[in-house]
Design an enzyme around this catalytic site. Structure first.
Site, PDB file in Angstrom:
ATOM      1  N   CYS A   1     -21.758-103.674 -26.292  1.00 51.14           N
ATOM      2  CA  CYS A   1     -21.660-103.730 -24.823  1.00 51.14           C
ATOM      3  C   CYS A   1     -20.411-103.027 -24.293  1.00 51.14           C
ATOM      4  CB  CYS A   1     -21.699-105.173 -24.340  1.00 51.14           C
ATOM      5  SG  CYS A   1     -23.272-105.954 -24.697  1.00 51.14           S
TER       6      CYS A   1
ATOM      7  N   HIS B   1     -18.802-105.061 -16.992  1.00 47.71           N
ATOM      8  CA  HIS B   1     -20.030-105.122 -17.789  1.00 47.71           C
ATOM      9  C   HIS B   1     -20.882-106.263 -17.244  1.00 47.71           C
ATOM     10  CE1 HIS B   1     -22.897-105.479 -20.914  1.00 47.71           C
ATOM     11  NE2 HIS B   1     -22.370-106.557 -21.452  1.00 47.71           N
TER      12      HIS B   1
ATOM     13  N   ASN C   1     -28.719-107.620 -18.896  1.00 45.14           N
ATOM     14  CA  ASN C   1     -27.640-107.013 -19.680  1.00 45.14           C
ATOM     15  C   ASN C   1     -28.195-105.771 -20.373  1.00 45.14           C
ATOM     16  OD1 ASN C   1     -25.684-106.320 -21.533  1.00 45.14           O
ATOM     17  ND2 ASN C   1     -25.379-108.412 -22.308  1.00 45.14           N
TER      18      ASN C   1
HETATM   19  O1  UT7 Z   1     -22.901-108.599 -23.417  1.00 49.52           O
HETATM   20  C1  UT7 Z   1     -22.401-109.046 -24.614  1.00 49.52           C
HETATM   21  C2  UT7 Z   1     -21.759-110.343 -24.485  1.00 49.52           C
HETATM   22  N1  UT7 Z   1     -22.729-111.396 -24.311  1.00 49.52           N
HETATM   23  C3  UT7 Z   1     -22.483-112.298 -23.425  1.00 49.52           C
HETATM   24  O2  UT7 Z   1     -21.540-112.177 -22.680  1.00 49.52           O
HETATM   25  C4  UT7 Z   1     -23.347-113.534 -23.394  1.00 49.52           C
HETATM   26  C5  UT7 Z   1     -22.436-114.715 -23.319  1.00 49.52           C
HETATM   27  N2  UT7 Z   1     -23.135-116.016 -23.261  1.00 49.52           N
HETATM   28  C6  UT7 Z   1     -23.835-116.375 -22.193  1.00 49.52           C
HETATM   29  O3  UT7 Z   1     -23.994-115.654 -21.233  1.00 49.52           O
HETATM   30  C7  UT7 Z   1     -24.378-117.798 -22.179  1.00 49.52           C
HETATM   31  O4  UT7 Z   1     -23.802-118.531 -23.237  1.00 49.52           O
HETATM   32  C8  UT7 Z   1     -25.914-117.858 -22.280  1.00 49.52           C
HETATM   33  C9  UT7 Z   1     -26.536-117.382 -20.985  1.00 49.52           C
HETATM   34  C10 UT7 Z   1     -26.405-117.055 -23.458  1.00 49.52           C
HETATM   35  C11 UT7 Z   1     -26.352-119.315 -22.464  1.00 49.52           C
HETATM   36  O5  UT7 Z   1     -25.853-120.150 -21.431  1.00 49.52           O
HETATM   37  P1  UT7 Z   1     -25.103-121.506 -21.754  1.00 49.52           P
HETATM   38  O6  UT7 Z   1     -24.780-122.141 -20.480  1.00 49.52           O
HETATM   39  O7  UT7 Z   1     -23.973-121.184 -22.694  1.00 49.52           O
HETATM   40  O8  UT7 Z   1     -26.247-122.345 -22.460  1.00 49.52           O
HETATM   41  P2  UT7 Z   1     -26.298-122.944 -23.941  1.00 49.52           P
HETATM   42  O9  UT7 Z   1     -26.377-121.864 -24.950  1.00 49.52           O
HETATM   43  O10 UT7 Z   1     -25.182-123.922 -24.061  1.00 49.52           O
HETATM   44  O11 UT7 Z   1     -27.685-123.708 -23.912  1.00 49.52           O
HETATM   45  C12 UT7 Z   1     -27.905-124.823 -23.051  1.00 49.52           C
HETATM   46  C13 UT7 Z   1     -29.308-125.355 -23.277  1.00 49.52           C
HETATM   47  C14 UT7 Z   1     -29.646-125.528 -24.763  1.00 49.52           C
HETATM   48  O12 UT7 Z   1     -30.390-126.719 -24.903  1.00 49.52           O
HETATM   49  P3  UT7 Z   1     -29.680-128.065 -25.445  1.00 49.52           P
HETATM   50  O13 UT7 Z   1     -29.096-127.695 -26.772  1.00 49.52           O
HETATM   51  O14 UT7 Z   1     -28.626-128.372 -24.419  1.00 49.52           O
HETATM   52  O15 UT7 Z   1     -30.814-129.012 -25.511  1.00 49.52           O
HETATM   53  C15 UT7 Z   1     -30.529-124.348 -25.068  1.00 49.52           C
HETATM   54  O16 UT7 Z   1     -31.442-124.616 -26.097  1.00 49.52           O
HETATM   55  O17 UT7 Z   1     -30.257-124.425 -22.768  1.00 49.52           O
HETATM   56  C16 UT7 Z   1     -31.251-124.146 -23.775  1.00 49.52           C
HETATM   57  N3  UT7 Z   1     -31.722-122.790 -23.591  1.00 49.52           N
HETATM   58  C17 UT7 Z   1     -32.711-122.451 -22.749  1.00 49.52           C
HETATM   59  N4  UT7 Z   1     -33.483-123.179 -21.924  1.00 49.52           N
HETATM   60  C18 UT7 Z   1     -34.391-122.522 -21.173  1.00 49.52           C
HETATM   61  C19 UT7 Z   1     -31.263-121.661 -24.182  1.00 49.52           C
HETATM   62  N5  UT7 Z   1     -31.942-120.599 -23.740  1.00 49.52           N
HETATM   63  C20 UT7 Z   1     -32.837-121.051 -22.851  1.00 49.52           C
HETATM   64  C21 UT7 Z   1     -33.809-120.430 -22.056  1.00 49.52           C
HETATM   65  N6  UT7 Z   1     -34.551-121.206 -21.228  1.00 49.52           N
HETATM   66  N7  UT7 Z   1     -34.005-119.103 -22.050  1.00 49.52           N
END
Ligand code: UT7
Length: 323
Positions: free
Chosen positions: A113, A250, A280
């Site tokens: 990225c 980004h 992204n």
């Molecule tokens: O460009 C390169 C760099 N990349 C980034 O900058 C990405 C950085 N990370 C992020 O943007 C975020 O961490 C994400 C958008 C990927 C995820 O958001 P989050 O608030 O960190 O969510 P999480 O990973 O803590 O997941 C929360 C919950 C989980 O369920 P439990 O464990 O709380 O029961 C996931 O399983 O959301 C669940 N989950 C989803 N639910 C519905 C994960 N993906 C999804 C989904 N739809 N697509």
């Protein structure tokens, strides 16, 4: 001194749009979850047979038209991409060939990225030596090809696209009021490589592989790393958040963009945000946003424009440009 001045910008998005509602038919997700956690509503997906070089070429042609230069004026092409057409040769040589350029040099640069910031900084360094005169710097990706479309934690985040800028090495007085790239700062730290990676490659699995990410872990490091390289850019130029006309980050996640701007004291009305419509697009996200903000009249000649990115590796970087 020689500065790399931006003469033109261009971008290209594939025709097909994939909405959050479309994704909800593929995996267990919802429009509400995706918008709330990322700010993304839709992303573009390359058509069958449409390759990274096709996207890159379209963006490059538009940037060239915008600059008023002919393809033959370009002697350097750097393509930031992690989704090349082939393992080799570089996607950049395909673009070079299709532009009818047979002189100079073309190569790819892979920093995920942060690829566009790395490519921009590299092209800038080569122009400042005088070895090359005019460069096309392109960020182009088809991340849809390396996504696991059964993994809801990653497939909802990414999209395809390309953006390009034309740079020219020009003599400038060497002051803060100069046009061109005033400073750039590149970083990487491989201890984080397992947090965002592709689980395949020619030398390991002999396959292309799929993107894997510990999103929460990446998120945890992102804002601090972004602020770190932006502080370096401010320190190197004696500028601060108030001097910035436009912040073009980004586009990974609206929450990361907002938190970074807040931490740095950059007013929200100065932030260029496209993540809602593009998702992204990795190395393509910054030049896509730059092109949009320039064409709609936001970025004007003389504006101080701040770029930053962070991604797999981890890699991260910033650049400060006087437009
Ligand atoms: O460009 C390169 C760099 N990349 C980034 O900058 C990405 C950085 N990370 C992020 O943007 C975020 O961490 C994400 C958008 C990927 C995820 O958001 P989050 O608030 O960190 O969510 P999480 O990973 O803590 O997941 C929360 C919950 C989980 O369920 P439990 O464990 O709380 O029961 C996931 O399983 O959301 C669940 N989950 C989803 N639910 C519905 C994960 N993906 C999804 C989904 N739809 N697509």
């Amino acid at each position: 001194m020689i500065r790399s001045v931006v003469l033109g910008t261009g971008s290209y998005l594939p025709e097909k749009v994939l909405t959050n509602a479309d994704l909800a038919t593929l995996v267990d997700t919802s429009d509400e979850w995706i918008i709330q956690r990322t700010g993304i509503r839709e992303r573009h997906i390359a058509a069958e047979g449409e390759m990274t070089s096709d996207l890159a070429l379209a963006a490059a042609e538009r940037a060239l038209a915008d600059s008023g230069l002919a393809a033959s004026d370009i002697d350097l092409i750097v393509v930031g991409t992690s989704t090349p057409d082939n393992t080799f040769p570089a996607t950049a040589v395909a673009v070079q060939h299709r532009l009818g350029i047979h002189h100079g040099a073309a190569f790819d640069l892979q920093a995920v990225c942060t690829g566009f910031v790395f490519a921009l900084s590299t092209a800038d360094a080569l122009l400042r030596t005088g070895q090359f005169k005019r460069a096309l710097v392109i960020g182009a990706e088809t991340f849809s090809r390396i996504l696991d479309w059964t993994d809801r934690t990653t497939c909802v985040l990414f999209g395809d696209g390309a953006g390009a800028v034309v740079l020219e090495g020009q003599e400038q007085p060497g002051a803060l009021t100069d046009r061109g790239i005033l400073t750039s700062h590149l970083r990487s730290d491989g201890q984080h490589k397992e947090k965002l990676y592709v689980d395949g490659g020619p030398s390991s699995t002999r396959t292309v592989g799929h993107l894997r990410m510990e999103g929460r872990e990446v998120f945890k490091h992102a804002v601090g790393m972004i602020a770190d390289v932006i502080d370096q850019a401010f320190a190197a130029t004696g500028t601060d958040a108030d001097d910035i006309a436009w912040f073009v980050p980004h586009q990974a996640n609206k929450r990361i963009i907002d938190a970074s701007a807040k931490k740095l004291g950059i007013a929200s009305e100065k932030v260029v945000c496209t993540v809602e419509r593009h998702g992204n697009t990795s190395a393509a996200s910054i030049p896509l946003a730059l092109d949009e903000a320039r064409r709609d009249g936001r970025i004007k000649k003389g504006d101080l424009v701040l770029l930053e990115a962070m991604g797999g590796g981890f890699t991260w970087g910033s650049a400060l440009i006087r437009w």
